[in-house]
Design an enzyme around this catalytic site. Sequence first.
Site, short mmCIF file in Angstrom:
data_model
loop_
_atom_site.label_atom_id
_atom_site.label_comp_id
_atom_site.label_asym_id
_atom_site.label_seq_id
_atom_site.Cartn_x
_atom_site.Cartn_y
_atom_site.Cartn_z
N GLY A 1 32.18 32.37 35.89
CA GLY A 1 33.12 32.79 34.85
C GLY A 1 32.70 32.50 33.43
O GLY A 1 33.56 32.39 32.55
N ASN B 1 31.23 34.55 31.40
CA ASN B 1 31.63 35.71 30.60
C ASN B 1 33.14 35.75 30.41
O ASN B 1 33.63 36.07 29.33
CB ASN B 1 31.16 37.01 31.26
CG ASN B 1 29.73 37.34 30.89
OD1 ASN B 1 29.44 37.70 29.75
ND2 ASN B 1 28.83 37.20 31.85
N LEU C 1 32.53 41.05 42.17
CA LEU C 1 31.60 41.63 43.14
C LEU C 1 32.20 42.68 44.08
O LEU C 1 31.46 43.32 44.81
CB LEU C 1 30.94 40.51 43.96
CG LEU C 1 30.07 39.55 43.14
CD1 LEU C 1 29.46 38.49 44.03
CD2 LEU C 1 28.98 40.31 42.38
N ILE D 1 36.01 48.49 43.14
CA ILE D 1 37.39 48.77 42.73
C ILE D 1 37.86 50.05 43.42
O ILE D 1 37.20 51.08 43.32
CB ILE D 1 37.47 48.93 41.19
CG1 ILE D 1 36.93 47.69 40.47
CG2 ILE D 1 38.90 49.22 40.75
CD1 ILE D 1 37.70 46.42 40.71
N ASN E 1 33.15 47.08 32.91
CA ASN E 1 32.35 46.11 33.65
C ASN E 1 31.13 45.75 32.81
O ASN E 1 30.72 46.51 31.94
CB ASN E 1 31.88 46.71 34.97
CG ASN E 1 31.09 45.73 35.81
OD1 ASN E 1 31.42 44.54 35.87
ND2 ASN E 1 30.04 46.20 36.46
N HIS F 1 27.10 44.56 33.33
CA HIS F 1 26.04 44.47 34.34
C HIS F 1 24.78 43.93 33.69
O HIS F 1 24.41 44.37 32.60
CB HIS F 1 25.77 45.85 34.97
CG HIS F 1 24.78 45.79 36.07
ND1 HIS F 1 25.12 45.37 37.35
CD2 HIS F 1 23.45 46.01 36.10
CE1 HIS F 1 24.04 45.36 38.10
NE2 HIS F 1 23.00 45.75 37.37
N ASP G 1 28.50 50.30 39.56
CA ASP G 1 27.63 50.41 38.37
C ASP G 1 27.34 51.86 37.96
O ASP G 1 26.22 52.20 37.59
CB ASP G 1 26.28 49.70 38.63
CG ASP G 1 26.48 48.25 39.02
OD1 ASP G 1 27.45 47.64 38.54
OD2 ASP G 1 25.67 47.73 39.79
C1 GRF Z 1 26.67 38.07 34.77
O1 GRF Z 1 25.29 38.24 34.65
C2 GRF Z 1 27.32 39.42 34.90
O2 GRF Z 1 26.70 40.42 34.18
C3 GRF Z 1 27.14 39.69 36.35
O3 GRF Z 1 27.32 38.45 36.99
C4 GRF Z 1 27.03 37.40 36.08
C5 GRF Z 1 28.29 36.60 35.99
O4 GRF Z 1 28.13 35.43 35.32
N1 GRF Z 1 27.88 40.82 36.78
P1 GRF Z 1 29.42 34.61 34.92
O5 GRF Z 1 30.27 34.41 36.15
O6 GRF Z 1 30.14 35.37 33.86
O7 GRF Z 1 28.89 33.31 34.42
#
Ligand code: GRF
Length: 190
Positions: A13, A15, A85, A88, A102, A104, A145
Site C-alpha cells: 500500500g 501507493n 490484483l 474488476i 489503475n 501499472h 491492464d
Molecule cells: C506497484 O508497483 C503498482 O504499480 C503495482 O503493484 C505495486 C504496488 O506497490 N500494481 P504498493 O502496494 O503500492 O507499495
Amino acid sequence: MLKKVAILSSGSGSNAQALITHFASQDNIEVVFVGSNRASAGVLEKARHSEVHHGHFTKEDLNNGTVLGALEKLEVDWVLLAGFLLRIPIEFCRRYQGRILNIHPSLLPKYGGKGMYGIRTHEAVFQAGEKESGMTIHYVNEHYDDGAVVFQGRVKIDDVTNAQEIADRVLKLEHAYYPRISSELITLDK
Ligand code: GRF
C-alpha cells in the site's frame, strides 16, 4: 464539489499511502474507503494509521456485486486501484466507467496482462535488456491492464544490474505521479 474516492489494494500500500497523504491536503477530494482482498495486507494497517475507513472483502464479494454495492452506499465517485490484483467485474467497470484508474509498473502495452505484477514485471523488463522503463496510469476495463492510457512516466534503466533496481526507480515515479494525475482528473470531473 467534494469528490469521494475509494482505493483498492492487495499489497503493502505505498501507493495508497501516497494518495491518502496527497488528498489530505486537498479539500475537494476525500478518501472514504480503503479496501483489500487480503486481510493481512499492509495497506489496511496504513489506512488504520491514517484513520481512513477501511475493510477486507473476498474475491466472491467483488464478483457478486457486494463491493460495488458498498461503494455506492458510501457514494463513492472515483475508484483508484493501487496494486490491486483481482480483475474488476464488468458491471463494476460499467458503473465507474471513466472514473476508475489503475497504476501499472511498466510502459504499457509492454509487460502488462495477467501474471505481470510486482517484481515479475521488472524481471521481464530486466531480462529483455530494456534501456527504459516506467509506469502507466490507465482507465480500467474488464481486461487486465487494457484500458485507455492517461499518463506514462519514464525512467532510464540502462545502468541497472538487477530487477529490484528497476522496481525502486519505477516506484518513485508511481508515488510522484499517481497522486498528482489522479487528483487533476478528479478535480476536472464536474
Ligand atoms: C506497484 O508497483 C503498482 O504499480 C503495482 O503493484 C505495486 C504496488 O506497490 N500494481 P504498493 O502496494 O503500492 O507499495
